[in-house]
Design a protein around this motif. Sequence first.
Motif, PDB file in Angstrom:
ATOM      1  N   ARG A   1      30.684  60.068  45.547  1.00  0.00           N
ATOM      2  CA  ARG A   1      29.952  60.258  46.791  1.00  0.00           C
ATOM      3  C   ARG A   1      29.515  61.693  46.984  1.00  0.00           C
ATOM      4  O   ARG A   1      28.541  61.954  47.700  1.00  0.00           O
TER       5      ARG A   1
ATOM      6  N   ARG B   1      27.551  64.720  46.435  1.00  0.00           N
ATOM      7  CA  ARG B   1      26.242  64.885  45.815  1.00  0.00           C
ATOM      8  C   ARG B   1      26.237  66.005  44.782  1.00  0.00           C
ATOM      9  O   ARG B   1      25.608  65.879  43.727  1.00  0.00           O
TER      10      ARG B   1
ATOM     11  N   ARG C   1      28.017  64.741  41.672  1.00  0.00           N
ATOM     12  CA  ARG C   1      27.168  63.762  40.997  1.00  0.00           C
ATOM     13  C   ARG C   1      26.001  64.432  40.284  1.00  0.00           C
ATOM     14  O   ARG C   1      25.643  64.063  39.164  1.00  0.00           O
TER      15      ARG C   1
END
Length: 291
Positions: free
Chosen positions: A110, A112, A115
Amino acid sequence: MAPKFSIPTAPGAMPVLLPFRMRGPAADPFGTLRFLAAIPWRWLLAMVALWPAIAFAQSGVAAEGAYRILMRWIPFLFTQGFLFNVVISVLAMALGTLVGAFAGLGLIARNRMLRGAVQVYVSFFRNAPWLVLLFIILLAFPFEIRAFGTTIPLPGWIKTVIGLALPVSANVAEVVRGAVQSVPTAQWEASESLAFSRRQTVWQIILPQCVKRMLPPWMNWYAIVTMSTPLCSLLGVGEIISLTRQAMEAEGNSPELLIPFYGFVLLLFLLYCYPIALLTQRLERRFAVKL
């Protein structure tokens, strides 16, 4: 495919060439092993049986002499060469799987920033040439590490394992991400309704269902890594290709020995990867997701 034209009805208008429509099967992630598994086992046995006669006939040297030379080197090439290739592939796949599993979970995180960072890592190593990575690892890494008065050597084969594990980890990360996203969203919703945390959902519900989905592509990548281990010979690692060259040099470096010796190397890789291809194809059919 013949081009298609659109003929306008307006007077004086020119015909317009319509864009091509590419028809054909979609990209197959198992293409390498599908092709290998498509070879009938009877053909494979015939190849094993007829290979010595074909190779010696093409080499132009007496079959008895070439066979005697090759037989003398087969134990050495197999135990000291090919088995070392297998060890390198197993270690590279193990390291790449470990790193790739965490990278795959990072792709669905989750956070960002996390990721995005993992996506840059995956995109870079998925598109980097393997041979270039091996040379960079060989030249960038030191030959030994000194820590607390202890010298730890870093031989070429360890650098090769690291160099092969980097692109493997990036591709395994995509395998993990795809397997997690293939799980129906109802599984996530059901776990949330039961007050499971996201970590509990991933580790106790989602990942156990992903193992059978990830196994066929994981085996496909292991076969690719195994067939890529001969690249190590360019880095001076004493694997089967390097030892094959040394064996031919010890026998006078006669060009008539090229086909018998390298044919034996090809045969070893074929006999090792062919069962993997068959098993991958069987697991793919067994674990196919029924929609």
